[in-house]
Design an enzyme around this catalytic site. Sequence first.
Site, PDB file in Angstrom:
ATOM      1  N   HIS A  55       0.848  -1.196   0.000  1.00  0.00           N
ATOM      2  CA  HIS A  55       0.000   0.000   0.000  1.00  0.00           C
ATOM      3  C   HIS A  55       0.880   1.241   0.000  1.00  0.00           C
ATOM      4  O   HIS A  55       2.106   1.137   0.090  1.00  0.00           O
ATOM      5  CB  HIS A  55      -0.968  -0.006   1.178  1.00  0.00           C
ATOM      6  CG  HIS A  55      -0.346   0.065   2.537  1.00  0.00           C
ATOM      7  ND1 HIS A  55       0.441  -0.937   3.059  1.00  0.00           N
ATOM      8  CD2 HIS A  55      -0.372   1.033   3.502  1.00  0.00           C
ATOM      9  CE1 HIS A  55       0.839  -0.609   4.276  1.00  0.00           C
ATOM     10  NE2 HIS A  55       0.376   0.596   4.557  1.00  0.00           N
ATOM     11  N   HIS A  57       1.503   3.938   1.980  1.00  0.00           N
ATOM     12  CA  HIS A  57       2.112   4.669   3.088  1.00  0.00           C
ATOM     13  C   HIS A  57       3.627   4.709   2.948  1.00  0.00           C
ATOM     14  O   HIS A  57       4.263   3.716   2.570  1.00  0.00           O
ATOM     15  CB  HIS A  57       1.709   4.057   4.426  1.00  0.00           C
ATOM     16  CG  HIS A  57       0.293   4.385   4.798  1.00  0.00           C
ATOM     17  ND1 HIS A  57      -0.393   3.702   5.770  1.00  0.00           N
ATOM     18  CD2 HIS A  57      -0.570   5.340   4.337  1.00  0.00           C
ATOM     19  CE1 HIS A  57      -1.618   4.211   5.885  1.00  0.00           C
ATOM     20  NE2 HIS A  57      -1.744   5.200   5.027  1.00  0.00           N
ATOM     21  N   ASP A  59       6.145   4.656   4.907  1.00  0.00           N
ATOM     22  CA  ASP A  59       7.022   3.715   5.609  1.00  0.00           C
ATOM     23  C   ASP A  59       7.060   2.354   4.928  1.00  0.00           C
ATOM     24  O   ASP A  59       7.794   1.462   5.357  1.00  0.00           O
ATOM     25  CB  ASP A  59       6.632   3.583   7.087  1.00  0.00           C
ATOM     26  CG  ASP A  59       5.240   3.007   7.294  1.00  0.00           C
ATOM     27  OD1 ASP A  59       4.308   3.431   6.582  1.00  0.00           O
ATOM     28  OD2 ASP A  59       5.079   2.145   8.182  1.00  0.00           O
ATOM     29  N   HIS A  60       6.301   2.216   3.838  1.00  0.00           N
ATOM     30  CA  HIS A  60       6.319   0.996   3.029  1.00  0.00           C
ATOM     31  C   HIS A  60       6.868   1.241   1.627  1.00  0.00           C
ATOM     32  O   HIS A  60       7.227   0.288   0.932  1.00  0.00           O
ATOM     33  CB  HIS A  60       4.910   0.407   2.915  1.00  0.00           C
ATOM     34  CG  HIS A  60       4.337  -0.015   4.232  1.00  0.00           C
ATOM     35  ND1 HIS A  60       4.173  -1.336   4.591  1.00  0.00           N
ATOM     36  CD2 HIS A  60       3.910   0.707   5.296  1.00  0.00           C
ATOM     37  CE1 HIS A  60       3.669  -1.400   5.819  1.00  0.00           C
ATOM     38  NE2 HIS A  60       3.501  -0.165   6.257  1.00  0.00           N
ATOM     39  N   HIS A 111      -7.419  -0.715   5.963  1.00  0.00           N
ATOM     40  CA  HIS A 111      -6.370   0.185   6.448  1.00  0.00           C
ATOM     41  C   HIS A 111      -6.190   1.328   5.453  1.00  0.00           C
ATOM     42  O   HIS A 111      -6.162   2.507   5.826  1.00  0.00           O
ATOM     43  CB  HIS A 111      -5.077  -0.606   6.608  1.00  0.00           C
ATOM     44  CG  HIS A 111      -3.898   0.199   7.060  1.00  0.00           C
ATOM     45  ND1 HIS A 111      -3.834   0.807   8.291  1.00  0.00           N
ATOM     46  CD2 HIS A 111      -2.723   0.483   6.435  1.00  0.00           C
ATOM     47  CE1 HIS A 111      -2.677   1.446   8.404  1.00  0.00           C
ATOM     48  NE2 HIS A 111      -1.987   1.261   7.289  1.00  0.00           N
ATOM     49  N   ASP A 134      -0.129  -4.042   6.398  1.00  0.00           N
ATOM     50  CA  ASP A 134      -0.754  -3.528   7.616  1.00  0.00           C
ATOM     51  C   ASP A 134      -2.216  -3.926   7.747  1.00  0.00           C
ATOM     52  O   ASP A 134      -2.964  -3.297   8.502  1.00  0.00           O
ATOM     53  CB  ASP A 134      -0.655  -1.991   7.641  1.00  0.00           C
ATOM     54  CG  ASP A 134       0.749  -1.492   7.904  1.00  0.00           C
ATOM     55  OD1 ASP A 134       1.654  -2.325   8.109  1.00  0.00           O
ATOM     56  OD2 ASP A 134       0.949  -0.263   7.878  1.00  0.00           O
ATOM     57  N   HIS A 172       4.864  -4.904  10.925  1.00  0.00           N
ATOM     58  CA  HIS A 172       5.236  -4.175  12.139  1.00  0.00           C
ATOM     59  C   HIS A 172       5.350  -5.115  13.339  1.00  0.00           C
ATOM     60  O   HIS A 172       4.638  -6.117  13.430  1.00  0.00           O
ATOM     61  CB  HIS A 172       4.194  -3.095  12.477  1.00  0.00           C
ATOM     62  CG  HIS A 172       4.184  -1.945  11.527  1.00  0.00           C
ATOM     63  ND1 HIS A 172       5.040  -0.877  11.657  1.00  0.00           N
ATOM     64  CD2 HIS A 172       3.428  -1.707  10.428  1.00  0.00           C
ATOM     65  CE1 HIS A 172       4.793  -0.009  10.677  1.00  0.00           C
ATOM     66  NE2 HIS A 172       3.825  -0.500   9.914  1.00  0.00           N
TER      67      HIS A 172
END
Length: 260
Positions: A55, A57, A59-60, A111, A134, A172
């Site tokens: 996805h 975001h 941090d990905h 999410h 996530d 995570h």
Amino acid sequence: MLTISPISAFDDNYIWMFHAPDSRDVFVVDPGDPTPVEEALKHYKLSLAGILITHHHVDHTGGINVLTKGRNIPVYGPDNENIAGITHTVRDNDTIELSGCQFRIMTTPGHTLDHIAYFTESGESGNPALFCGDTLFVGGCGRLFEGTAEQMFQSLSRLAELPGNTAIYCAHEYTQANLQFAQAVEPHNQMLQKQIQQVRAFRAENLPTVPSTIEQELATNPFLRSNQPEVIQAASNRDSSSNASPVDVLRVIRAWKDNF
């Protein structure tokens, strides 16, 4: 069959790296930070063969540009034009072959609206494997940043139908906090109590608590147990307007977890 390893990033992210046991060509999943990936490649003398994204975001996705610079490699990801660097857009039920294994794409909104997961029947030790970003965590699920409780319920229900021995590679290390919440929801769940002790021992040694399995999550994760009497009662106690449907129970306990 695959060899699958975690690369730690930021405070609690896992970037998953996998390859065929007889190959030095590896793929990484959700590389938010390129630095630990480059360090792992150098340390183990591996070659980056491609990237998988679940996805949008940052941090990905934050490492895509650096990791693809000077490398002619594919970047698989959801149909979202806001993710820079995707070379191969994948959609629900598409299949791709990586490291000699077939992966099936599963859309899992909740999410985020663009969220996808990658499932293969040929993971580590021959067991199925799921890279779920996530959407599903050990003991928890992702926050509903863009999607609805109905969407998350449908996504989790779909993942719950995978084989029980499917290894869950989430993105995570949230397990301890998730299980503390799960205990508040289901204080009489004996399997959950046992898992809490195991996880405490793992984290005392700074060891990952991931992967889990679908079977384990069905027994202990409240977000996969929204049809269970104790979870229904906990939701009703939390929000008297809860109508006890699985979707509404998930809605209530997800909102509860947001402020736990």
